[in-house]
Design a protein around this motif. Sequence first.
Motif, PDB file in Angstrom:
ATOM      1  N   ASN A 238       0.846  -1.196   0.000  1.00  0.00           N
ATOM      2  CA  ASN A 238       0.000   0.000   0.000  1.00  0.00           C
ATOM      3  C   ASN A 238       0.878   1.241   0.000  1.00  0.00           C
ATOM      4  N   PRO A 239       0.828   2.042  -1.066  1.00  0.00           N
ATOM      5  CA  PRO A 239       1.660   3.249  -1.125  1.00  0.00           C
ATOM      6  C   PRO A 239       1.304   4.229  -0.011  1.00  0.00           C
ATOM      7  N   THR A 242       2.046   8.541  -3.510  1.00  0.00           N
ATOM      8  CA  THR A 242       2.223   8.049  -4.871  1.00  0.00           C
ATOM      9  C   THR A 242       3.129   8.952  -5.708  1.00  0.00           C
ATOM     10  N   ARG A 244       2.390   9.972  -8.674  1.00  0.00           N
ATOM     11  CA  ARG A 244       1.541  10.989  -9.291  1.00  0.00           C
ATOM     12  C   ARG A 244       1.330  12.191  -8.368  1.00  0.00           C
ATOM     13  N   THR A 245       1.119  11.926  -7.081  1.00  0.00           N
ATOM     14  CA  THR A 245       0.923  13.021  -6.134  1.00  0.00           C
ATOM     15  C   THR A 245       2.183  13.863  -6.002  1.00  0.00           C
ATOM     16  N   ARG A 282       3.383   4.045 -13.866  1.00  0.00           N
ATOM     17  CA  ARG A 282       3.706   3.853 -12.456  1.00  0.00           C
ATOM     18  C   ARG A 282       3.143   4.962 -11.566  1.00  0.00           C
ATOM     19  N   GLU A 284       0.474   5.442  -9.832  1.00  0.00           N
ATOM     20  CA  GLU A 284      -0.157   5.096  -8.551  1.00  0.00           C
ATOM     21  C   GLU A 284       0.760   4.276  -7.654  1.00  0.00           C
ATOM     22  N   ASP A 285       2.003   4.045  -8.084  1.00  0.00           N
ATOM     23  CA  ASP A 285       2.966   3.312  -7.256  1.00  0.00           C
ATOM     24  C   ASP A 285       3.495   4.203  -6.146  1.00  0.00           C
ATOM     25  N   ASP A 286       4.017   3.584  -5.111  1.00  0.00           N
ATOM     26  CA  ASP A 286       4.680   4.305  -4.031  1.00  0.00           C
ATOM     27  C   ASP A 286       5.827   5.138  -4.603  1.00  0.00           C
TER      28      ASP A 286
END
Length: 303
Positions: A238-239, A242, A244-245, A282, A284-286
């Motif tokens: 669970n990131p 992210t 993106r953020t 990627r 939504e990845d951590d």
Amino acid sequence: MSAALLPDTPRAGFCGIGKMGEPMALRLLAAGHALSVWNRSADKLTHLQEQGAQVSGSPERLAAQCDVVMLCLGDAQAVEEVVFGEHGLACAANAPRILLDHSTIAPDATRRFAQRWHERTGGMWIDAPVSGGTAGAAAGTLAIMCGGEPAAIAAVEPVLRAYASRVTRMGATGAGQATKLANQAIVVTTIAGIAEACVLAQRAGIDAAAMPTALQGGWADSVLLQTLLPRMLTPPANPSGTIRTMLKDLDAVAQLAHDSHAPLRAVGEVRKLLQEAVGQGRGEDDISQIVRVLLDQAVSPSC
């Protein structure tokens, strides 16, 4: 002066129950604050309701029963919709005296929203972005950097102490957001440096997993090194934040740098790395997984 702005036991509201908002709201409840909550996805409110929070059907309804409201939302568009949209906070007949925005958005957007809020409600807006991540929110050790009137910040500080160990006024409206963007410039360039060191170690035949222990106490040591290098080696399920953020934040950093005539060479290169990661799917990845962009890059001798 601050006592006149809020009652001794202010009624608090919280909009935006996400990865950061939920532990912050839980800390408010644990500290004994009367708390109303709203979230676009109502299913995320079940646990808070079980802990004693009152669930509101809209931001407008929440605002009508609160003296102070906190926001923790994804971007400026979300903030504008929750505050000024249909059934938004500003629609309440008796809007809160003080609104605190824990979201990370651009300083110029904050100043526009603060002016609109005051014109619509007569209330005060404090930009109050946070640093410390989900772990800091759960432990009550967040750092909050504030922009706004000194009296308003002093009035809400006792409430903020439920989830923050440091509350600092950085200046007028927008100063908190500018400070947070400077913070993000430090954080993301450091993460990129750790990712490059991780790849360098692996390609040089070093056990990268041993690096946090080997470097502990030295100048390269940091919370980011100890936390994120292990995640680079074993991606979290669970990131906590992210890619993106972080790219959204660096876009705001780039705009502030342009407006302020501040040259940011390292930040510009890291922003390209994040853009590449998002382009590879990627987003939504951590944030630790920017290392994958480097690991997947073909090795080509420089000379």
